[in-house]
Design a protein around this motif. Structure first.
Motif, mmCIF file in Angstrom:
data_model
loop_
_atom_site.group_PDB
_atom_site.id
_atom_site.type_symbol
_atom_site.label_atom_id
_atom_site.label_comp_id
_atom_site.label_asym_id
_atom_site.label_seq_id
_atom_site.Cartn_x
_atom_site.Cartn_y
_atom_site.Cartn_z
ATOM 1 N N GLY A 35 -33.220 22.398 42.590
ATOM 2 C CA GLY A 35 -33.306 21.176 43.269
ATOM 3 C C GLY A 35 -33.178 21.293 45.099
ATOM 4 N N ALA A 36 -32.779 22.395 45.330
ATOM 5 C CA ALA A 36 -32.453 22.864 46.925
ATOM 6 C C ALA A 36 -34.069 22.602 47.675
ATOM 7 C CB ALA A 36 -31.937 23.864 47.482
ATOM 8 N N THR A 38 -36.620 21.250 46.191
ATOM 9 C CA THR A 38 -36.894 19.964 45.759
ATOM 10 C C THR A 38 -36.373 18.905 47.165
ATOM 11 O OG1 THR A 38 -36.828 20.090 43.002
ATOM 12 C CG2 THR A 38 -36.963 17.608 44.779
ATOM 13 N N ILE A 39 -35.843 19.225 47.469
ATOM 14 C CA ILE A 39 -34.996 18.634 49.158
ATOM 15 C C ILE A 39 -35.902 19.155 50.415
ATOM 16 C CG2 ILE A 39 -33.693 18.624 50.894
ATOM 17 C CD1 ILE A 39 -31.394 18.426 48.269
ATOM 18 N N LEU A 96 -39.290 19.563 40.466
ATOM 19 C CA LEU A 96 -37.702 18.584 40.053
ATOM 20 C C LEU A 96 -38.123 18.794 38.443
ATOM 21 C CD1 LEU A 96 -36.672 15.573 40.182
ATOM 22 C CD2 LEU A 96 -38.492 14.185 40.188
ATOM 23 N N HIS A 99 -36.570 21.466 37.681
ATOM 24 C CA HIS A 99 -34.959 20.706 37.821
ATOM 25 C C HIS A 99 -34.122 20.274 36.426
ATOM 26 C CE1 HIS A 99 -31.686 19.603 39.449
ATOM 27 N NE2 HIS A 99 -31.512 19.192 39.779
ATOM 28 N N GLU A 103 -31.605 22.207 33.885
ATOM 29 C CA GLU A 103 -30.163 21.198 33.629
ATOM 30 C C GLU A 103 -30.259 20.405 32.279
ATOM 31 O OE1 GLU A 103 -28.197 22.207 36.038
ATOM 32 O OE2 GLU A 103 -29.431 22.281 38.273
ATOM 33 N N ARG A 113 -19.681 16.249 32.923
ATOM 34 C CA ARG A 113 -21.508 16.445 34.151
ATOM 35 C C ARG A 113 -22.351 15.283 33.867
ATOM 36 N NH1 ARG A 113 -21.838 23.064 33.261
ATOM 37 N NH2 ARG A 113 -23.054 22.872 35.258
ATOM 38 N N SER A 116 -24.069 13.523 38.211
ATOM 39 C CA SER A 116 -25.163 14.326 38.367
ATOM 40 C C SER A 116 -26.254 14.062 37.870
ATOM 41 C CB SER A 116 -25.052 15.980 38.868
ATOM 42 O OG SER A 116 -23.953 15.623 39.227
ATOM 43 N N ILE A 121 -31.650 10.117 37.711
ATOM 44 C CA ILE A 121 -32.635 9.622 37.063
ATOM 45 C C ILE A 121 -33.418 8.489 38.025
ATOM 46 C CG2 ILE A 121 -33.076 7.766 35.337
ATOM 47 C CD1 ILE A 121 -30.911 9.223 33.749
ATOM 48 N N LEU A 123 -33.446 8.432 40.830
ATOM 49 C CA LEU A 123 -34.447 9.259 42.248
ATOM 50 C C LEU A 123 -36.417 10.082 41.555
ATOM 51 C CD1 LEU A 123 -31.720 12.061 43.213
ATOM 52 C CD2 LEU A 123 -32.994 10.134 44.022
ATOM 53 N N ILE A 127 -39.389 8.292 43.086
ATOM 54 C CA ILE A 127 -39.910 8.858 43.744
ATOM 55 C C ILE A 127 -41.684 8.804 43.445
ATOM 56 C CG2 ILE A 127 -41.224 11.461 43.439
ATOM 57 C CD1 ILE A 127 -38.012 12.136 44.188
ATOM 58 N N LEU A 205 -20.603 16.722 43.436
ATOM 59 C CA LEU A 205 -20.524 18.504 43.290
ATOM 60 C C LEU A 205 -19.417 18.689 45.064
ATOM 61 C CD1 LEU A 205 -24.100 19.026 42.093
ATOM 62 C CD2 LEU A 205 -22.160 19.286 40.798
ATOM 63 N N PRO A 208 -22.892 21.606 47.678
ATOM 64 C CA PRO A 208 -24.033 21.407 46.185
ATOM 65 C C PRO A 208 -24.950 21.768 47.374
ATOM 66 C CG PRO A 208 -23.623 19.669 47.450
ATOM 67 C CD PRO A 208 -22.611 20.353 48.456
ATOM 68 N N SER A 209 -25.644 22.736 46.449
ATOM 69 C CA SER A 209 -26.633 24.239 47.502
ATOM 70 C C SER A 209 -28.100 22.974 48.141
ATOM 71 C CB SER A 209 -26.905 25.060 46.526
ATOM 72 O OG SER A 209 -28.069 25.406 46.607
#
Ligand code: HEM
Ligand code: SF4
Ligand code: SF4
Lengths: 515, 163
Positions: A35-36, A38-39, A96, A99, A103, A113, A116, A121, A123, A127, A205, A208-209
């Motif tokens: 995830g991180a 991707t960011i 992504l 990721h 998950e 959960r 998240s 979705i 996103l 994208i 979260l 979040p990282s």
């Protein structure tokens, strides 16, 4: 079916994690930061995109030339920026996808959960259009194809009357207005939604990282720069609506759905996309449902110290003003809708002490599925063969960890917990000082990549006495082995690791003794 | 050693990224194929002509709706055919758009054909006439490989255009 898929996914990730674990440090394994990452790629896209934007001309006639200028005249900067923009956008599709797969495979999207997952979705739906509109702006042969095919797709949506695709058949039909709209979507509209969407995705979260480890970022950036220098991204021939090239170079990361439009039809393509999206949306509620009871606060034992709230990875605990008239300022309150029943809060609670004798072992916060008292019971009840030449090792393992099964087969005594972070450090002290075991081995998710996010991190810090509650000073740290830290598990049978640990206790050779 | 391994991982990752960013190439047409794009948007005739209401009929209507002409809004479907010599490229009956079936009919299709010289014939009917066509035009042209021939209908000249 679902569980077979998940099992396969977990096996795949475990193999990949082990392979990467050989060359990456434990904390820097890229698979633990998908995830991180991707960011991070989004950041590269943003920064390079700003540079491209400064030179870009938003008109049918100017777009192609302005991109060509950047690529060729200003190759040393604009060209590099363009390649970074392209390759980072592509790379983030890989991270992504991984990721999502991860998950899914580790079942981190169900029940409590869901948020998240479901917020992820949109996103995807931001994208892909972002990438697609980006290709449009170059206005080369690929852009022409992308424009025409996306117009054919949009024409299938009944809210648009008239044929949008008709605009992309002749040069005279094409107006700058469409172009400006695309540029607006790509440069402003979709990015704003993306930023907001990512914020929402991480909303529930705690901590979040969002940044990968520095070295990993540096490595990725360097790799991108090298790729940009060796394989600079370039345009194809300028768009000419009167002519269709025989083949075009194709970005499969973003455009994979487009060939379906030609092969089948726009309607079928939409149907497929809608079905996939719908499946993703309902996935958290598909059977088998697993209902775990949330953590429960016992006010008589809670002193309002806030450690549980600090450690909860899902921001499920709130500290509120005292409601029972006790002299403490605050009390812990669990939000059952947010609690994922990991038990990490129990591991943080100073009142969860197995040494308590005067009162029953009821901590301030407890997990109904496996209470602090039950955990003590299972430790007390383990009978390890007494043999002075062979130190007795007690293994703690997260539920469902395949290593636990292998160790049991090898004859080791294993106590299972929901999450490593559920065990308060006083329990290790208890097992060692009461003479139940001579050493404690902990095994958790691969590389300490905890599926409840912070279980292994907090365990490491509590044992290292950098996070409350500390492991008591009197405990010899060399008698506790965190198997995930060594990363050796990648290459070795866990039973061999335990043997080695045993020998190290005999010789007292293990570094890091604190007495 | 570790760094060599890491470099290798990054290299593999970037190769995958760069490769799928441009390859495999996507084939849009055969080497000697041309494209015929039919893109016509044309309103069919109304199902019925407008009728002028008599004074008696008008008096029965509420005062704010007394318009002397009663025009049914529905339109006929548009029938359209395209031939290259005797090869049928396109044939469809296109219903009018809009909730009340009063909008234009829209034809849109991309067809791949072998390049070459053809007599392209377009037939269109907009009056619900099933036997014959209201508009018909034949044009002899040479389609070069890759050429995109766009067939449209020009409302002002009431004729087809071939671009
Ligand atoms: C732009 C796209 C995305 C970005 C940047 C992103 C980023 C992140 C980040 C940074 C985390 C937090 C990791 C941590 O701190 O433990 C996370 C968690 C998560 N994401 Fe995403 N994500 C994206 C898309 C998605 C999608 C499409 C899905 C699924 C359909 C998804 C599902 C999840 C789930 C289930 C979690 C885990 C929450 C938990 O531990 O309970 N994400 N994401
Ligand atoms: S069980 Fe886990 S999610 Fe629930 S309150 Fe405790 S730490 Fe938070
Ligand atoms: S850690 Fe325990 S004592 Fe402290 S606030 Fe939470 S429940 Fe109360």
């Amino acid at each position: 079916m679902l569980s077979v898929l998940q099992k396969t996914g977990r096996a795949g990730f475990s193999v990949l994690q082990h392979v990467l674990g050989r060359v990456f440090p434990v904390a820097g394994n890229p698979l633990n930061h998908l995830g991180a990452l991707t960011i991070f790629f989004c950041w590269i896209v943003l920064v390079s995109g700003i540079w491209l934007f400064m030179f870009f001309r938003t008109s049918v006639s100017g777009a192609f030339e302005s991109v060509e200028y950047l690529t060729h005249e200003q190759w040393y900067l604009g060209g590099i920026m363009r390649s970074l923009h392209r390759y980072a956008s592509d790379a983030l599709i890989i991270t992504l996808l991984l990721h999502i797969l991860k998950e899914f495979s580790f079942d981190n999207y169900r029940a409590k959960r869901w948020f998240s997952w479901v917020s992820g979705i949109p996103l995807v739906w931001i994208i892909f259009p972002l990438g697609i509109t980006g290709y449009w702006l170059v206005w080369d042969e690929l852009a022409q194809y992308v424009a025409l095919t996306s117009a054919e797709l949009l024409d299938r949506i009944p809210i648009f009357t008239g044929s949008m695709a008709a605009n992309f058949l002749t040069d005279t039909g094409l107006s700058d207005r469409f172009f400006t709209l695309m540029a607006f979507l790509h440069l402003v509209g979709l990015p704003i939604f993306l930023v907001f969407g990512i914020w929402l995705h991480l909303f529930r979260l705690s901590r979040p990282s969002i940044n990968p480890p520095r070295r990993l970022m540096a490595g990725c950036l360097l790799a991108m720069l090298v790729a940009a220098a060796i394989f600079p991204a370039h345009s194809q021939g300028k768009a000419d609506l009167a002519f269709m090239p025989e083949t075009i170079q194709f970005d499969w990361f973003y455009l994979h759905a487009f060939p379906l439009v030609e092969r089948f039809s726009p309607g079928l393509t939409w149907l497929l996309l809608v079905i996939i999206t719908a499946l993703l949306v309902v996935a958290p509620w598909l059977p088998p449902m697993r209902r775990a009871l949330p953590a429960k606060v016992d006010l008589d034992n809670c002193n309002g110290c806030q450690r549980c709230a600090d450690d909860c990875p899902y921001s499920a605990i709130e500290m509120r003003p005292r409601s029972d008239g006790k002299s403490y300022a605050r009390e812990a309150v669990v939000d059952p809708d947010l609690c994922v029943s990991c038990g990490i809060c129990v591991g943080a609670c100073p009142t969860a002490s197995p040494f308590r004798t005067r009162s029953e072992l009821i901590p301030g916060i407890d997990l109904p599925a496996l209470s602090a008292a039950e955990l003590r019971e299972s430790i007390v009840n383990t009978r390890l063969a007494d043999d002075s030449a062979n130190p007795r090792i007690l293994v703690f393992s997260c539920k469902g960890n395949p290593v636990a099964g292998r160790l049991r087969q090898a004859g080791e005594a294993v106590v299972e917990v929901v999450c490593m972070g559920q065990i308060p450090p006083s329990y290790f002290d208890f097992a060692l000082s009461r003479g139940i075991a001579d050493g404690i081995a902990l095994t958790a998710c691969t590389d300490g990549d905890c599926r409840f996010r912070f279980g292994t991190d907090w365990t490491e810090q509590r044992i290292a006495r950098t996070r409350d509650p500390h492991l008591r000073k009197r405990v010899d740290g060399s008698h506790i082995e965190m198997l995930w830290q060594s990363n050796r598990i990648a290459r070795q049978n866990p039973a061999t690791l335990i043997e080695r640990f045993r020998r190290s206790i005999v010789s007292g050779s293990k570094p890091g003794d604190v007495t | 050693m570790r760094y060599v391994g890491q470099a290798l991982c990054f290299a593999v990752f970037m190769l995958v990224v760069v490769w799928f960013s441009i390859r495999p190439e996507h084939r849009l047409r055969g080497a000697d194929e041309a494209i015929v794009s039919v893109s016509i948007s044309h309103a069919g005739k109304r199902l019925a002509e407008c009728r002028t209401l008599s004074q008696d009929e008008l008096n029965e209507l509420p005062p704010n709706m007394r318009i002397p002409d009663d025009c049914p809004r529905e339109r006929h479907a548009v029938r359209l055919e395209v031939f290259a010599d005797d090869i049928l490229l396109y044939r469809d009956a296109l219903p009018p758009s809009g909730l009340w079936s009063d909008g234009k009919s829209i034809a849109y299709q991309r067809i791949r054909t072998a390049a070459g010289s053809y007599a392209i014939r377009v037939n269109m009917s907009d009056s619900g006439n099933d036997e014959s066509f209201d508009y018909s035009e034949t044009r002899s042209l040479t389609l070069h490989p890759g050429q995109n021939l766009v067939i449209d209908f020009d409302e002002r000249s009431n004729g087809f255009t071939f671009n």
